[in-house]
Write an enzyme that holds these catalytic residues in place. Structure first.
Site, mmCIF file in Angstrom:
data_model
loop_
_atom_site.group_PDB
_atom_site.id
_atom_site.type_symbol
_atom_site.label_atom_id
_atom_site.label_comp_id
_atom_site.label_asym_id
_atom_site.label_seq_id
_atom_site.Cartn_x
_atom_site.Cartn_y
_atom_site.Cartn_z
ATOM 1 N NE ARG A 261 36.802 -121.039 40.391
ATOM 2 C CZ ARG A 261 36.592 -122.342 40.545
ATOM 3 N NH1 ARG A 261 36.476 -123.118 39.475
ATOM 4 N NH2 ARG A 261 36.521 -122.871 41.742
ATOM 5 N NE ARG A 276 33.610 -122.841 31.193
ATOM 6 C CZ ARG A 276 34.280 -123.836 31.789
ATOM 7 N NH1 ARG A 276 35.162 -123.583 32.705
ATOM 8 N NH2 ARG A 276 34.056 -125.071 31.426
ATOM 9 C CD GLU A 348 33.843 -130.300 37.441
ATOM 10 O OE1 GLU A 348 34.334 -130.149 36.304
ATOM 11 O OE2 GLU A 348 34.374 -129.918 38.485
ATOM 12 C CB SER A 351 35.533 -131.239 41.835
ATOM 13 O OG SER A 351 36.613 -131.885 41.246
ATOM 14 N NE ARG A 390 29.489 -125.531 35.542
ATOM 15 C CZ ARG A 390 30.755 -125.799 35.301
ATOM 16 N NH1 ARG A 390 31.268 -126.952 35.718
ATOM 17 N NH2 ARG A 390 31.507 -124.930 34.668
#
Length: 424
Positions: A261, A276, A348, A351, A390
């Site tokens: 990403r 990230r 997080e 999801s 994470r």
RNA sequence: GGAAAGGUGGCCGAGUGGUUUAAGGCGGCGGUCUUGAAAACCGUUGUGGCGCCUUGCGUCACCGUGAGUUCGAAUCUCACCCUUUCCGCCA
């Protein structure tokens, strides 16, 4: 993609959904106007085609040369008209596709309405079995550098900011997490797939990543190869353009892939540590189900994801995303956030979303309830299970010891090959 | 990267410009016959769009994809994609 019939029949519901997501509802009017134009032109050009088809057949049978030539000339005219109408039609259909492809999914009635992430709802907190630290917690970048298992400098040397190298036990810890999670998923009934990490543009469109998220994707400048931002993309398309048998549903898959990403939207955010990156590893869960089963499958997948955190013994909370924060393609989403004392954040790590028929319509994934029955769109669901960096942060920070070492969670020891990670 | 052959419906496969609808076969579905089944025979058969008098009817599109030629294209032309085989390169 939304059903054009839904936009036609219930434009107000679509406008409300857009408003709830914080989007401009104006495109709905544009779409409706174009839709009327489209059907008008379509009807006219099809009538002309019908005429031409019929007359062309007659021409083939005609003997009289003069009459034949007259009809040909006439049909040449008709052909030109068809050409003009079709050019117009193509233009309108392109505009229509642009607008409808940019519309997000409808919302589940249970998705709370709210403008932004502050309106997400924390459903519950699950206490882990890892005892709270009795000393000041260090963030993972300090732990990692102290143990020599995360090398930020060399990551930057190789690739620039937001890249890092995992050394020795660090790499093994991540590899252990991946292997353990994949096994867990298999026990839960998911079939493993090893997938391409590069896909073509159409594949990203069908998974609803394009055109909307172009800015967040990496791709080859010369060829139609795009790096996957998540395994959800190839998993969605696994059954693209297929009609599945109803008896085969539900189908559940798991896959490990790296994810790529650009994180342009997050520039300047979370630059410290491994939270990230432009590249991260993830084990994904995915399901194809009959429409009536998607609600139950969502809860099942959330539980399956939760089992990962329970297995590690970590404290986490379950959050339900509100209309202003939920993903483009999702009708209802649960986030799992794990607590990590070093960064003192709820991270997080998963999801889980019910996408309904939104991706199935783009990817053309259908099923038949019985032989000879009508083909219907399936529902699809996706969930992370889990994101590696994470989860690594949470493990390193929750299991850190005062002497700088890190205890390996019990379930991982067989995969990692040690009980404690110590400085060499 | 180069060369050759190929891509037609769920599957196999015919089809070098127009004969009502892509022949024929297999498979699927329905039926006849049968105590039941098989065989045989008869019928049927995909996806999407649009319209309508909406259990259905009409119409358009779809033969790898996209352009083009033509009154008319599965068929002719061009480009691209994919598959197979051979050559080259390569973990």
């Amino acid at each position: 993609m939304l059903d054009i019939n839904l936009i036609r029949k219930e434009p107000d519901a679509v406008r409300q959904m857009l408003a709830a997501r914080g989007n401009d509802p104006l495109p709905v009017d544009e779409i409706l106007a174009l839709d009327v134009q489209r059907r008008d032109i379509l009807t006219r050009s099809e009538q002309l085609r019908a005429t031409r088809n019929a007359v062309s057949k007659e021409i083939g049978r005609m003997k009289d040369e003069a009459e034949r030539e007259a009809k040909k000339a006439e049909m040449r005219q008709v052909g030109e008209e068809i050409g003009t109408l079709e050019a117009e039609l193509n233009k309108i259909e392109a505009q229509l596709l642009n607008l409808t492809a940019a519309l997000p999914n409808t919302l589940d009635a249970r998705t709370p309405i709210g403008p932004d992430e502050d309106h997400n709802v924390i459903l519950r907190v699950e206490e882990g079995v890892v005892p709270a630290l009795t000393f000041p917690a260090k963030p993972h970048w300090e732990i990692g550098e102290g143990l020599g298992i995360i090398d930020f400098e060399r990551g930057v040397k190789l690739s620039g900011s937001r890249f890092y190298v995992l050394n020795g036990w660090g790499a093994r810890l991540q590899r252990g997490l991946i292997a353990w999670m994949l096994n867990l998923r298999m026990e839960q009934g998911y079939e493993e797939r090893y997938l391409p990490f590069m896909v073509k543009e159409q594949t990203l469109f069908a998974a609803a990543q394009l055109p909307k998220f172009r800015d967040n994707l990496y791709h080859d400048a010369e060829e139609d190869y795009w790096m996957v931002p998540t395994a959800e993309v190839p998993l969605t398309n696994l059954h693209g353009d297929e009609i599945l048998s109803g008896d085969d549903l539900p189908r559940r898959y798991t896959a490990y892939t790296p994810c790529f990403r650009r994180e342009k939207m997050s520039a300047g955010k979370d630059v410290r540590g491994i939270k990230r990156g432009h590249q991260f590893d993830k084990v994904e869960m995915y399901a194809f189900v009959k429409p009536e089963d998607s609600d139950a499958m969502l809860e099942q997948m959330r539980e399956d994801a939760e089992a990962t955190l329970k297995g590690l013994g970590l404290t986490y909370r379950v959050k339900q995303l509100c209309s202003g924060d939920i993903g483009f393609g999702s009708r209802i989403t649960y986030d799992l956030e794990v607590y990590s004392p070093g960064v003192d954040e709820w991270l997080e790590v998963s999801s889980v979303s019910n996408v309904g028929d939104f991706q199935a319509r783009r990817a053309n994934i259908k099923f038949r309830r019985e032989k000879g029955g009508k083909a219907e769109l399936v529902h699809t669901l996706n969930g992370s299970g889990l994101g590696m960096p994470r989860t690594m942060i949470a493990v390193l920070e929750n299991f850190q010891q005062q002497d700088g070492s890190v205890v390996v969670p019990e379930v991982l020891r067989g995969f990692v090959g040690t009980d404690v990670i110590r400085k060499k």
